[in-house]
Design a protein around this motif. Structure first.
Motif, mmCIF file in Angstrom:
data_model
loop_
_atom_site.group_PDB
_atom_site.id
_atom_site.type_symbol
_atom_site.label_atom_id
_atom_site.label_comp_id
_atom_site.label_asym_id
_atom_site.label_seq_id
_atom_site.Cartn_x
_atom_site.Cartn_y
_atom_site.Cartn_z
ATOM 1 N N CYS A 27 0.839 -1.206 0.000
ATOM 2 C CA CYS A 27 0.000 0.000 0.000
ATOM 3 C C CYS A 27 0.877 1.261 0.000
ATOM 4 O O CYS A 27 0.536 2.258 -0.635
ATOM 5 C CB CYS A 27 -0.923 -0.027 1.217
ATOM 6 S SG CYS A 27 -2.206 1.228 1.166
ATOM 7 N N CYS A 51 -7.670 4.890 1.343
ATOM 8 C CA CYS A 51 -7.896 3.537 0.820
ATOM 9 C C CYS A 51 -8.804 3.599 -0.405
ATOM 10 O O CYS A 51 -9.927 4.099 -0.335
ATOM 11 C CB CYS A 51 -8.519 2.646 1.895
ATOM 12 S SG CYS A 51 -8.951 1.011 1.249
ATOM 13 N N CYS A 54 -8.581 -1.199 -3.470
ATOM 14 C CA CYS A 54 -8.043 -2.006 -4.574
ATOM 15 C C CYS A 54 -8.062 -3.493 -4.220
ATOM 16 O O CYS A 54 -8.044 -4.360 -5.092
ATOM 17 C CB CYS A 54 -6.623 -1.573 -4.920
ATOM 18 S SG CYS A 54 -5.433 -1.946 -3.619
ATOM 19 N N CYS A 57 -3.960 -5.562 -0.806
ATOM 20 C CA CYS A 57 -3.342 -5.930 0.483
ATOM 21 C C CYS A 57 -3.942 -7.256 0.946
ATOM 22 O O CYS A 57 -3.245 -8.112 1.503
ATOM 23 C CB CYS A 57 -3.544 -4.839 1.535
ATOM 24 S SG CYS A 57 -5.258 -4.399 1.825
HETATM 25 S S1 SF4 Z 1 -7.338 -2.039 -0.261
HETATM 26 FE FE1 SF4 Z 1 -5.474 -2.254 0.930
HETATM 27 S S2 SF4 Z 1 -3.758 -1.900 -0.495
HETATM 28 FE FE2 SF4 Z 1 -5.633 -1.129 -1.463
HETATM 29 S S3 SF4 Z 1 -5.627 1.035 -0.884
HETATM 30 FE FE3 SF4 Z 1 -6.892 -0.013 0.632
HETATM 31 S S4 SF4 Z 1 -5.509 -0.474 2.319
HETATM 32 FE FE4 SF4 Z 1 -4.229 0.069 0.537
#
Ligand code: SF4
Ligand SMILES: Cc1cc2nc3c(=O)[nH]c(=O)nc-3n(C[C@H](O)[C@H](O)[C@H](O)COP(=O)(O)OP(=O)(O)OC[C@H]3O[C@@H](n4cnc5c(N)ncnc54)[C@H](O)[C@@H]3O)c2cc1C
Ligand code: SF4
Ligand code: SF4
Length: 372
Positions: A27, A51, A54, A57
């Motif tokens: 991230c 966030c 996506c 993570c």
């Molecule tokens: S889903 Fe996870 S990797 Fe994607 S922006 Fe949010 S915290 Fe970051």
């Protein structure tokens, strides 16, 4: 789309997060910047507003199975403990590296050799900054690589960042300096969970995991966390005083080397309560997804057991051997040294998998302790 919220529910709350740092690293590296590591290495939201959901993570977390098949394919993994091309026992030829090494100093010798040959621009390693504390850093020259070698007690380090955590850190948080410095070929030294996290990113070709040119994995029984009370308990178990300790290493037991040359042995079963909770569910002992794996088990004192797992790993080790950067154990002393070492790694790996399966079966039926 599952996001970090789901990691909290599915991984952190049941106590399965081993703090490999993969989620935060990704991230941060792609500049979403929603996650951060707490002081004690636990991932959390730093800025939830950032966030973008996506979901990556979640996907790359080693505790989530979505990418298991892709990761195995990428590493040509095979049962029972990953691909094995060659097993040997070796040590650094350079006596200063050997002396500084945890076991035979082979990890450091290979990193130095790759740097000298121009195969890597740097390496993500860890240096000791306190009695039990290691700090990850990106080493870009010989001196810095050497700083990462070994595990020594040296009160002259000043206990700058003293903590009760034994030999653990999120190495992959050093992705950030690696990207900023524009390095293109970096070696990563890490525990099996950290290597797995990188392989998951590589399975999805996620930036900047392609910069990791080679993964050097350490065997791992677990992270041990020593509060002052636990340090006292260890000294009692081993019958030593901390001020007399020079070095610690782990094989099939924890070995405490005293300054007068005596070695105290503590059964890992006796310090099980000091092991991080999440490590009880971990199935990977021998860094099954690394290019080369290293450990002390199966090797005589002052030597490292080495398993090459990929054609790249084999080539790097063979090159270091022919350049005499590393020296192999002498067959005249024991012709069966390699098969005996592999047998010990297999046994330790099998025992770890069995315990993890058993503990996972119990998961949900026992109270969870997630502070370690
Ligand atoms: S889903 Fe996870 S990797 Fe994607 S922006 Fe949010 S915290 Fe970051
Ligand atoms: C948490 C942990 C548990 C381990 N458990 C076992 C075990 O049960 N059985 C076994 O046989 N071996 C175990 N090892 C591996 C062993 O301690 C040695 O690291 C290995 O044998 C390599 O020795 P060497 O002398 O060749 O490496 P060195 O030349 O001393 O180099 C070691 C390298 O590892 C890096 N490093 C040190 N600590 C960490 C860390 N926490 N995370 C990532 N990189 C680190 C250093 O920066 C250095 O680059 C464990 C290592 C760790 C870190
Ligand atoms: S195991 Fe690693 S990737 Fe998964 S939540 Fe914990 S730190 Fe993040
Ligand atoms: S046992 Fe080692 S590899 Fe497994 S989760 Fe713990 S630190 Fe990571």
């Amino acid at each position: 789309m599952k996001t970090f919220f789901n990691l909290v529910q599915e991984v952190q709350k049941p106590g399965l997060c081993h703090r490999c740092g993969g989620c935060v690293t990704f991230c941060t590296a792609v500049n979403y910047g929603a996650l951060e590591l707490s002081e004690d290495g636990k991932p959390r939201f730093g800025d939830m507003e950032k966030c973008i959901e996506c979901g990556l993570c979640y996907t790359i977390c080693p505790e989530i199975d979505e990418l298991e098949e892709d990761t195995r394919r990428l590493s040509n993994w095979s049962a029972p403990m990953g691909r094995i091309i060659e097993t040997t026992v070796a040590r650094a030829a350079d006596k200063t590296v050997l002396k500084a090494g945890t076991d035979g100093g082979v990890v450091t010798a290979l990193l130095l050799h790759m740097l000298d040959r121009g195969r890597i621009d740097g390496a993500i390693v860890a240096r000791q900054v306190g009695r039990f504390q290691r700090q990850p850093f990106l080493a870009v020259n010989r001196e810095e690589i050497k700083e990462g070698a070994g595990f020594f007690f040296d009160t002259s380090h000043g206990m700058k960042r003293f903590s009760d955590q034994y030999m653990t850190y999120s190495s992959i948080q050093e992705f950030d300096p690696m990207v900023r410095k524009g390095l293109r070929r970096v070696a990563l030294v890490g525990t099996p969970c950290q290597i797995m996290s990188i392989r998951r990113m590589q399975a999805l070709s996620l930036v900047p995991s392609e910069t990791i040119a080679i993964c050097l994995g350490l065997f791992c029984s677990g992270n041990f966390i020593f509060s002052p009370a636990e340090q006292a308990r260890m000294a009692e178990l081993g019958g030593f005083a901390w001020e007399d300790v020079q070095k610690i290493n782990i094989k099939d037991a924890l070995l405490v080397h005293l300054r007068d040359g005596e070695v105290k042995r503590i059964d890992l079963a006796e310090i099980e309560s000091m092991r991080r909770y999440a490590c009880r569910f971990c199935q990977d002992y021998s860094s099954e997804f690394a290019d080369i794996s290293f450990g002390g088990i199966g090797a005589a004192e002052g030597w490292t057991t080495v398993i090459t797992r990929s054609p790249l790993g084999r080539a790097v080790f063979a090159d270091a051997r022919s350049a005499e950067a590393v020296e192999e154990f002498r067959r005249e002393e024991n012709a069966a040294f390699a098969s005996e070492a592999l047998g010990k790694v297999r046994a330790a790996s099998g025992a770890k998998k069995k315990a993890a399966r058993h503990n996972r079966r119990d998961l949900g039926t026992k109270p969870v302790v997630i502070d370690r």
